[in-house]
Design a protein around this motif. Sequence first.
Motif, PDB file in Angstrom:
ATOM      1  N   PRO A  19       0.809  -1.215   0.000  1.00 31.89           N
ATOM      2  CA  PRO A  19       0.000   0.000   0.000  1.00 31.89           C
ATOM      3  C   PRO A  19       0.846   1.272   0.000  1.00 31.89           C
ATOM      4  O   PRO A  19       0.426   2.291  -0.540  1.00 31.89           O
ATOM      5  CB  PRO A  19      -0.856  -0.111   1.256  1.00 31.89           C
ATOM      6  N   VAL A  20       2.028   1.233   0.584  1.00 34.45           N
ATOM      7  CA  VAL A  20       2.905   2.408   0.567  1.00 34.45           C
ATOM      8  C   VAL A  20       3.351   2.683  -0.864  1.00 34.45           C
ATOM      9  O   VAL A  20       3.310   3.830  -1.338  1.00 34.45           O
ATOM     10  CB  VAL A  20       4.127   2.210   1.497  1.00 34.45           C
ATOM     11  N   ASP A  21       3.774   1.641  -1.588  1.00 37.12           N
ATOM     12  CA  ASP A  21       4.179   1.817  -2.985  1.00 37.12           C
ATOM     13  C   ASP A  21       3.018   2.299  -3.841  1.00 37.12           C
ATOM     14  O   ASP A  21       3.193   3.121  -4.736  1.00 37.12           O
ATOM     15  CB  ASP A  21       4.740   0.511  -3.566  1.00 37.12           C
ATOM     16  N   THR A  22       1.821   1.801  -3.551  1.00 43.18           N
ATOM     17  CA  THR A  22       0.635   2.231  -4.301  1.00 43.18           C
ATOM     18  C   THR A  22       0.384   3.723  -4.096  1.00 43.18           C
ATOM     19  O   THR A  22       0.150   4.465  -5.049  1.00 43.18           O
ATOM     20  CB  THR A  22      -0.597   1.415  -3.863  1.00 43.18           C
ATOM     21  N   ALA A  23       0.469   4.177  -2.843  1.00 48.76           N
ATOM     22  CA  ALA A  23       0.265   5.605  -2.550  1.00 48.76           C
ATOM     23  C   ALA A  23       1.363   6.442  -3.195  1.00 48.76           C
ATOM     24  O   ALA A  23       1.086   7.490  -3.799  1.00 48.76           O
ATOM     25  CB  ALA A  23       0.237   5.832  -1.041  1.00 48.76           C
ATOM     26  N   LEU A  24       2.596   5.994  -3.080  1.00 50.05           N
ATOM     27  CA  LEU A  24       3.700   6.754  -3.655  1.00 50.05           C
ATOM     28  C   LEU A  24       3.625   6.800  -5.177  1.00 50.05           C
ATOM     29  O   LEU A  24       4.039   7.788  -5.788  1.00 50.05           O
ATOM     30  CB  LEU A  24       5.045   6.173  -3.203  1.00 50.05           C
ATOM     31  N   ALA A  25       3.076   5.764  -5.800  1.00 55.37           N
ATOM     32  CA  ALA A  25       2.936   5.761  -7.258  1.00 55.37           C
ATOM     33  C   ALA A  25       2.036   6.901  -7.725  1.00 55.37           C
ATOM     34  O   ALA A  25       2.247   7.467  -8.796  1.00 55.37           O
ATOM     35  CB  ALA A  25       2.394   4.415  -7.741  1.00 55.37           C
ATOM     36  N   VAL A  26       1.039   7.254  -6.924  1.00 54.06           N
ATOM     37  CA  VAL A  26       0.125   8.339  -7.289  1.00 54.06           C
ATOM     38  C   VAL A  26       0.817   9.691  -7.180  1.00 54.06           C
ATOM     39  O   VAL A  26       0.642  10.558  -8.028  1.00 54.06           O
ATOM     40  CB  VAL A  26      -1.149   8.305  -6.408  1.00 54.06           C
ATOM     41  N   ILE A  27       1.631   9.887  -6.156  1.00 53.18           N
ATOM     42  CA  ILE A  27       2.259  11.200  -5.949  1.00 53.18           C
ATOM     43  C   ILE A  27       3.714  11.236  -6.403  1.00 53.18           C
ATOM     44  O   ILE A  27       4.373  12.267  -6.277  1.00 53.18           O
ATOM     45  CB  ILE A  27       2.146  11.650  -4.476  1.00 53.18           C
ATOM     46  N   ARG A  28       4.193  10.122  -6.969  1.00 54.63           N
ATOM     47  CA  ARG A  28       5.574  10.074  -7.445  1.00 54.63           C
ATOM     48  C   ARG A  28       5.716  10.965  -8.672  1.00 54.63           C
ATOM     49  O   ARG A  28       4.889  10.958  -9.560  1.00 54.63           O
ATOM     50  CB  ARG A  28       5.961   8.639  -7.811  1.00 54.63           C
ATOM     51  N   GLY A  29       6.766  11.693  -8.702  1.00 52.71           N
ATOM     52  CA  GLY A  29       7.044  12.616  -9.794  1.00 52.71           C
ATOM     53  C   GLY A  29       7.694  13.847  -9.208  1.00 52.71           C
ATOM     54  O   GLY A  29       7.326  14.287  -8.115  1.00 52.71           O
ATOM     55  N   ARG A  30       8.619  14.399  -9.908  1.00 53.11           N
ATOM     56  CA  ARG A  30       9.414  15.516  -9.389  1.00 53.11           C
ATOM     57  C   ARG A  30       8.547  16.669  -8.883  1.00 53.11           C
ATOM     58  O   ARG A  30       8.889  17.312  -7.900  1.00 53.11           O
ATOM     59  CB  ARG A  30      10.387  16.002 -10.483  1.00 53.11           C
ATOM     60  N   TRP A  31       7.421  16.936  -9.526  1.00 49.29           N
ATOM     61  CA  TRP A  31       6.641  18.136  -9.194  1.00 49.29           C
ATOM     62  C   TRP A  31       5.243  17.858  -8.655  1.00 49.29           C
ATOM     63  O   TRP A  31       4.518  18.789  -8.321  1.00 49.29           O
ATOM     64  CB  TRP A  31       6.537  19.027 -10.436  1.00 49.29           C
ATOM     65  N   LYS A  32       4.827  16.610  -8.545  1.00 47.19           N
ATOM     66  CA  LYS A  32       3.455  16.323  -8.118  1.00 47.19           C
ATOM     67  C   LYS A  32       3.165  16.819  -6.707  1.00 47.19           C
ATOM     68  O   LYS A  32       2.089  17.356  -6.442  1.00 47.19           O
ATOM     69  CB  LYS A  32       3.142  14.833  -8.240  1.00 47.19           C
ATOM     70  N   GLY A  33       4.104  16.652  -5.806  1.00 48.56           N
ATOM     71  CA  GLY A  33       3.903  17.140  -4.445  1.00 48.56           C
ATOM     72  C   GLY A  33       3.733  18.645  -4.416  1.00 48.56           C
ATOM     73  O   GLY A  33       2.870  19.176  -3.710  1.00 48.56           O
ATOM     74  N   THR A  34       4.543  19.348  -5.197  1.00 44.50           N
ATOM     75  CA  THR A  34       4.449  20.807  -5.269  1.00 44.50           C
ATOM     76  C   THR A  34       3.101  21.228  -5.844  1.00 44.50           C
ATOM     77  O   THR A  34       2.463  22.158  -5.334  1.00 44.50           O
ATOM     78  CB  THR A  34       5.601  21.370  -6.128  1.00 44.50           C
ATOM     79  N   ILE A  35       2.666  20.551  -6.887  1.00 44.58           N
ATOM     80  CA  ILE A  35       1.366  20.852  -7.501  1.00 44.58           C
ATOM     81  C   ILE A  35       0.251  20.650  -6.487  1.00 44.58           C
ATOM     82  O   ILE A  35      -0.630  21.514  -6.324  1.00 44.58           O
ATOM     83  CB  ILE A  35       1.145  19.985  -8.761  1.00 44.58           C
ATOM     84  N   LEU A  36       0.265  19.525  -5.781  1.00 45.72           N
ATOM     85  CA  LEU A  36      -0.769  19.266  -4.772  1.00 45.72           C
ATOM     86  C   LEU A  36      -0.726  20.298  -3.647  1.00 45.72           C
ATOM     87  O   LEU A  36      -1.760  20.757  -3.171  1.00 45.72           O
ATOM     88  CB  LEU A  36      -0.607  17.856  -4.196  1.00 45.72           C
ATOM     89  N   TRP A  37       0.459  20.667  -3.235  1.00 48.82           N
ATOM     90  CA  TRP A  37       0.627  21.651  -2.172  1.00 48.82           C
ATOM     91  C   TRP A  37       0.047  22.999  -2.595  1.00 48.82           C
ATOM     92  O   TRP A  37      -0.712  23.631  -1.855  1.00 48.82           O
ATOM     93  CB  TRP A  37       2.109  21.752  -1.836  1.00 48.82           C
ATOM     94  N   LEU A  38       0.367  23.439  -3.813  1.00 53.80           N
ATOM     95  CA  LEU A  38      -0.151  24.717  -4.303  1.00 53.80           C
ATOM     96  C   LEU A  38      -1.666  24.686  -4.482  1.00 53.80           C
ATOM     97  O   LEU A  38      -2.363  25.628  -4.113  1.00 53.80           O
ATOM     98  CB  LEU A  38       0.529  25.091  -5.618  1.00 53.80           C
ATOM     99  N   LEU A  39      -2.188  23.607  -5.045  1.00 54.37           N
ATOM    100  CA  LEU A  39      -3.629  23.530  -5.296  1.00 54.37           C
ATOM    101  C   LEU A  39      -4.429  23.312  -4.016  1.00 54.37           C
ATOM    102  O   LEU A  39      -5.648  23.501  -4.026  1.00 54.37           O
ATOM    103  CB  LEU A  39      -3.938  22.440  -6.317  1.00 54.37           C
ATOM    104  N   SER A  40      -3.751  22.935  -2.923  1.00 53.91           N
ATOM    105  CA  SER A  40      -4.483  22.797  -1.660  1.00 53.91           C
ATOM    106  C   SER A  40      -4.931  24.167  -1.155  1.00 53.91           C
ATOM    107  O   SER A  40      -5.872  24.265  -0.376  1.00 53.91           O
ATOM    108  CB  SER A  40      -3.629  22.080  -0.616  1.00 53.91           C
TER     109      SER A  40
END
Length: 119
Positions: A19-40
Amino acid sequence: MPPSSSRLPRPPETVEHCPVDTALAVIRGRWKGTILWLLSERPMRTSELRRRIPRISERMLIRHLQELVGDGVLDRHDAGTVPPHVTYSVSEYGRTLEPVVRALCSWGGDHLDRHTPAR
């Protein structure tokens, strides 16, 4: 020792789908965390995201947005106008990631503080 409710579930003897790998697969990517953070904060247009993340290429931004929409984490709102007016926002399902993003943000800040030399 922390209470059992805060402990991680015990892994099975063999792991086929972690399940950890599954969750990380969704947010994996150089900029996905930043995008989610900004859109929050609030919905944003593609051009605003591009300005707020100056080092991201247009191609990578579009790819990450498409993947996050495909995973159901973001909603894409197209006004159907010319020129195009597309806005992205965190979906209701994506809001379930907010505690994870907050925790990653907190841990990342602590990690930066730990590894940034004192000025």
